[in-house]
Design a protein around this motif. Structure first.
Motif, PDB file in Angstrom:
ATOM      1  N   ASP A  13      -6.407  44.825 -50.336  1.00  0.00           N
ATOM      2  CA  ASP A  13      -7.721  45.499 -49.368  1.00  0.00           C
ATOM      3  C   ASP A  13      -7.800  45.953 -48.030  1.00  0.00           C
ATOM      4  OD1 ASP A  13      -6.255  43.364 -48.469  1.00  0.00           O
ATOM      5  OD2 ASP A  13      -8.244  41.947 -47.140  1.00  0.00           O
ATOM      6  N   HIS A  38      -2.090  41.993 -51.734  1.00  0.00           N
ATOM      7  CA  HIS A  38      -2.529  40.219 -52.172  1.00  0.00           C
ATOM      8  C   HIS A  38      -2.175  39.820 -53.122  1.00  0.00           C
ATOM      9  CE1 HIS A  38      -4.365  39.290 -48.193  1.00  0.00           C
ATOM     10  NE2 HIS A  38      -4.566  40.714 -48.399  1.00  0.00           N
ATOM     11  N   HIS A  74      -0.962  32.167 -46.534  1.00  0.00           N
ATOM     12  CA  HIS A  74      -0.878  32.820 -46.642  1.00  0.00           C
ATOM     13  C   HIS A  74       0.520  32.792 -47.124  1.00  0.00           C
ATOM     14  CE1 HIS A  74      -4.323  35.444 -46.183  1.00  0.00           C
ATOM     15  NE2 HIS A  74      -4.907  34.694 -47.160  1.00  0.00           N
ATOM     16  N   ARG A  98      -9.750  35.045 -57.673  1.00  0.00           N
ATOM     17  CA  ARG A  98     -10.624  35.814 -57.035  1.00  0.00           C
ATOM     18  C   ARG A  98     -11.633  36.517 -57.781  1.00  0.00           C
ATOM     19  NH1 ARG A  98      -6.247  38.020 -54.586  1.00  0.00           N
ATOM     20  NH2 ARG A  98      -6.396  37.256 -52.753  1.00  0.00           N
ATOM     21  N   ARG A 101     -15.247  34.675 -58.819  1.00  0.00           N
ATOM     22  CA  ARG A 101     -16.887  34.220 -57.731  1.00  0.00           C
ATOM     23  C   ARG A 101     -17.388  34.970 -57.631  1.00  0.00           C
ATOM     24  NH1 ARG A 101     -13.161  36.324 -53.459  1.00  0.00           N
ATOM     25  NH2 ARG A 101     -12.688  34.388 -52.209  1.00  0.00           N
ATOM     26  N   GLY A 131     -12.076  41.429 -53.919  1.00  0.00           N
ATOM     27  CA  GLY A 131     -12.497  40.383 -52.908  1.00  0.00           C
ATOM     28  C   GLY A 131     -12.955  40.420 -51.983  1.00  0.00           C
ATOM     29  N   ARG A 132     -13.311  39.807 -50.999  1.00  0.00           N
ATOM     30  CA  ARG A 132     -14.171  39.595 -49.839  1.00  0.00           C
ATOM     31  C   ARG A 132     -14.083  40.275 -48.956  1.00  0.00           C
ATOM     32  NH1 ARG A 132     -13.634  33.852 -47.057  1.00  0.00           N
ATOM     33  NH2 ARG A 132     -10.973  33.695 -48.109  1.00  0.00           N
ATOM     34  N   PRO A 133     -13.073  41.081 -48.689  1.00  0.00           N
ATOM     35  CA  PRO A 133     -13.249  42.162 -48.156  1.00  0.00           C
ATOM     36  C   PRO A 133     -13.768  43.935 -48.824  1.00  0.00           C
ATOM     37  CG  PRO A 133     -10.752  41.306 -48.473  1.00  0.00           C
ATOM     38  CD  PRO A 133     -11.678  40.502 -48.841  1.00  0.00           C
ATOM     39  N   ARG A 148     -16.023  44.611 -41.801  1.00  0.00           N
ATOM     40  CA  ARG A 148     -15.623  43.455 -42.266  1.00  0.00           C
ATOM     41  C   ARG A 148     -15.640  42.719 -41.163  1.00  0.00           C
ATOM     42  NH1 ARG A 148      -9.770  45.337 -45.663  1.00  0.00           N
ATOM     43  NH2 ARG A 148     -11.061  46.820 -46.841  1.00  0.00           N
ATOM     44  N   LYS A 149     -15.589  42.949 -39.783  1.00  0.00           N
ATOM     45  CA  LYS A 149     -15.497  41.717 -38.945  1.00  0.00           C
ATOM     46  C   LYS A 149     -16.955  41.288 -38.690  1.00  0.00           C
ATOM     47  CE  LYS A 149     -13.758  40.110 -34.522  1.00  0.00           C
ATOM     48  NZ  LYS A 149     -14.435  39.118 -33.775  1.00  0.00           N
ATOM     49  N   PHE A 152     -17.356  39.357 -42.205  1.00  0.00           N
ATOM     50  CA  PHE A 152     -16.818  37.739 -42.163  1.00  0.00           C
ATOM     51  C   PHE A 152     -16.925  36.723 -41.119  1.00  0.00           C
ATOM     52  CE2 PHE A 152     -13.673  39.919 -44.804  1.00  0.00           C
ATOM     53  CZ  PHE A 152     -12.961  38.667 -45.859  1.00  0.00           C
ATOM     54  N   ARG A 166     -11.938  29.673 -53.750  1.00  0.00           N
ATOM     55  CA  ARG A 166     -12.278  30.192 -55.184  1.00  0.00           C
ATOM     56  C   ARG A 166     -10.034  29.560 -55.275  1.00  0.00           C
ATOM     57  NH1 ARG A 166      -7.628  33.167 -52.761  1.00  0.00           N
ATOM     58  NH2 ARG A 166      -7.717  34.085 -51.280  1.00  0.00           N
ATOM     59  N   ARG A 193      -6.029  31.531 -37.664  1.00  0.00           N
ATOM     60  CA  ARG A 193      -7.165  31.007 -37.248  1.00  0.00           C
ATOM     61  C   ARG A 193      -7.410  30.050 -38.451  1.00  0.00           C
ATOM     62  NH1 ARG A 193      -9.340  36.696 -38.647  1.00  0.00           N
ATOM     63  NH2 ARG A 193      -7.644  36.048 -39.863  1.00  0.00           N
ATOM     64  N   HIS A 249      -3.705  47.164 -43.025  1.00  0.00           N
ATOM     65  CA  HIS A 249      -4.892  47.303 -43.713  1.00  0.00           C
ATOM     66  C   HIS A 249      -6.088  48.346 -43.881  1.00  0.00           C
ATOM     67  CE1 HIS A 249      -4.484  42.759 -43.872  1.00  0.00           C
ATOM     68  NE2 HIS A 249      -5.163  42.799 -44.672  1.00  0.00           N
ATOM     69  N   LYS A 253      -9.127  46.649 -40.769  1.00  0.00           N
ATOM     70  CA  LYS A 253      -9.266  45.432 -39.763  1.00  0.00           C
ATOM     71  C   LYS A 253      -8.070  46.301 -38.468  1.00  0.00           C
ATOM     72  CE  LYS A 253      -7.144  40.957 -41.467  1.00  0.00           C
ATOM     73  NZ  LYS A 253      -6.333  40.059 -42.231  1.00  0.00           N
TER      74      LYS A 253
HETATM   75  P1  AMP Z   1     -10.801  36.454 -50.415  1.00  0.00           P
HETATM   76  O1  AMP Z   1      -9.075  36.534 -51.342  1.00  0.00           O
HETATM   77  O2  AMP Z   1     -11.077  37.411 -51.781  1.00  0.00           O
HETATM   78  O3  AMP Z   1     -10.219  35.723 -50.614  1.00  0.00           O
HETATM   79  O4  AMP Z   1     -10.274  37.666 -49.728  1.00  0.00           O
HETATM   80  C1  AMP Z   1      -9.670  36.818 -47.710  1.00  0.00           C
HETATM   81  C2  AMP Z   1      -9.012  38.357 -47.375  1.00  0.00           C
HETATM   82  O5  AMP Z   1      -9.890  38.491 -46.466  1.00  0.00           O
HETATM   83  C3  AMP Z   1      -8.108  37.697 -47.346  1.00  0.00           C
HETATM   84  O6  AMP Z   1      -6.179  37.477 -47.472  1.00  0.00           O
HETATM   85  C4  AMP Z   1      -8.034  38.881 -45.469  1.00  0.00           C
HETATM   86  O7  AMP Z   1      -7.060  40.023 -45.726  1.00  0.00           O
HETATM   87  C5  AMP Z   1      -9.219  38.907 -45.230  1.00  0.00           C
HETATM   88  N1  AMP Z   1     -10.205  39.056 -44.219  1.00  0.00           N
HETATM   89  C6  AMP Z   1     -10.138  37.043 -43.979  1.00  0.00           C
HETATM   90  N2  AMP Z   1     -10.901  37.522 -42.791  1.00  0.00           N
HETATM   91  C7  AMP Z   1     -11.490  38.532 -42.906  1.00  0.00           C
HETATM   92  C8  AMP Z   1     -11.692  39.126 -40.920  1.00  0.00           C
HETATM   93  N3  AMP Z   1     -12.142  38.315 -40.386  1.00  0.00           N
HETATM   94  N4  AMP Z   1     -11.402  40.598 -41.041  1.00  0.00           N
HETATM   95  C9  AMP Z   1     -11.561  41.311 -41.499  1.00  0.00           C
HETATM   96  N5  AMP Z   1     -10.601  40.578 -43.045  1.00  0.00           N
HETATM   97  C10 AMP Z   1     -10.735  39.377 -42.937  1.00  0.00           C
END
Ligand code: AMP
Ligand code: FE
Ligand code: FE
Ligand code: ZN
Length: 284
Positions: A13, A38, A74, A98, A101, A131-133, A148-149, A152, A166, A193, A249, A253
């Motif tokens: 990411d 990751h 992590h 990942r 989902r 992934g979520r990013p 991104r922030k 999230f 996941r 966090r 990142h 980030k």
């Molecule tokens: P996932 O692996 O799809 O569950 O996504 C998790 C990843 O999102 C983490 O490994 C971080 O790199 C990234 N992440 C988590 N929180 C934040 C945030 N607040 N801002 C940017 N990236 C984040």
């Protein structure tokens, strides 16, 4: 000597390719760069190749998505043999979890009036899992959030309204896999966090005595000054290595610029010694 032991590329990411990351590191005066995408080793060859030309030393790493008591933790593995079969099988399982989902996440987003299906693929780049990013980047492109922030904070965080769980490997098992693959095991941002309160002194002591934790990432942007002091003290008592890194990142980030935290040369030497003893592969 500037040592930044934890960074990301576009094979997970981060927003820069492995070669671009290495060039940025060289420009920032970094001499040793840990590349820790990751759950994949996919960027390491390209990073090592670029590093040979740029005069940077790349440490081969991976950041493994683990869990402890159901919460996300992590785990950084340095110098794991990247052809190790059990470790690769586990990483593949995590990547599958990942990506698998994502349909559920897309459905939730559409239901919330924020469809992104048409643009998501543009943001996955060369990452072998979605992934979520990447979801967050697509939400930015659609104008639903500013960055991104915000994605999230408002929607995607582990306690957010659109969260979809996941698979992640149990921490003890992840540690054992890293060690068996010849690597050194360091907990990433352990008092940040998500995992603050979870990985206290007694838990860390048990991880050292059991599966064999080698270090903790003390100097990280998710740790404030007081947290760093306290964690360094606990680590000292337990004989853990203390690392520092940017967790860069690219533009993914903010506040994580290359070299914003660094690792001491003596710690680098200790970790390198462990990898050598275990038959791992750290550089080149
Ligand atoms: P996932 O692996 O799809 O569950 O996504 C998790 C990843 O999102 C983490 O490994 C971080 O790199 C990234 N992440 C988590 N929180 C934040 C945030 N607040 N801002 C940017 N990236 C984040
Ligand atoms: Fe990340
Ligand atoms: Fe992390
Ligand atoms: Zn990271």
């Amino acid at each position: 000597m500037l040592i930044d032991l934890h960074t990301h590329t576009s094979v997970s990411d981060g927003t820069e390719t492995p070669a671009e990351l290495v060039q940025a590191a060289a420009a920032a005066g970094i001499e040793v760069l840990g590349v820790c995408d990751h759950d994949t080793f996919a960027g390491l060859e390209a990073a090592a190749e670029a590093a040979r030309q740029a005069g940077v030393r790349v440490w081969r790493g991976v950041e493994i998505s683990a869990q402890y008591q159901g919460a996300s933790v992590h785990l950084l593995g340095y110098g794991c043999r990247d052809d190790d079969v059990p470790l690769n099988q586990e990483l593949a399982r995590i990547r599958r979890g990942r990506t698998d989902r994502i349909p559920a996440l897309l459905a939730k987003l559409a239901e919330a009036g924020m469809p992104i299906d048409d643009v998501l693929a543009d943001f996955v780049a060369d990452s072998p899992s979605v992934g979520r990013p990447h979801i967050a980047d697509a939400m930015v492109a659609k104008g639903y959030v500013a960055d991104r922030k915000e994605a999230f904070d408002r929607y995607l965080a582990d306690d957010g309204p659109l969260f979809v769980p996941r698979y992640a490997v149990e921490l003890e098992e992840g540690l054992a896999l890293v060690r068996a693959a010849g690597g050194a095991a360091v907990l990433a941002h352990p008092w940040g966090r998500v995992s603050r309160g979870l990985l206290g002194r007694e838990v860390l002591a048990a991880l050292v005595a059991g599966p064999g934790l080698d270090g903790v990432e003390v100097d990280h942007q998710d740790h404030d000054r007081a947290t760093r002091l306290e964690l360094r003290e606990v680590a000292g008592e337990l004989g853990l290595c203390c690392t520092g890194s940017s967790d860069y990142h690219g533009t993914g980030k903010t506040g994580h610029e290359l070299g914003c935290n660094t690792t001491a040369p003596a710690v680098l030497a200790t970790l390198a010694g462990l990898v050598e003893q275990r038959g791992g592969r750290l550089t080149d």
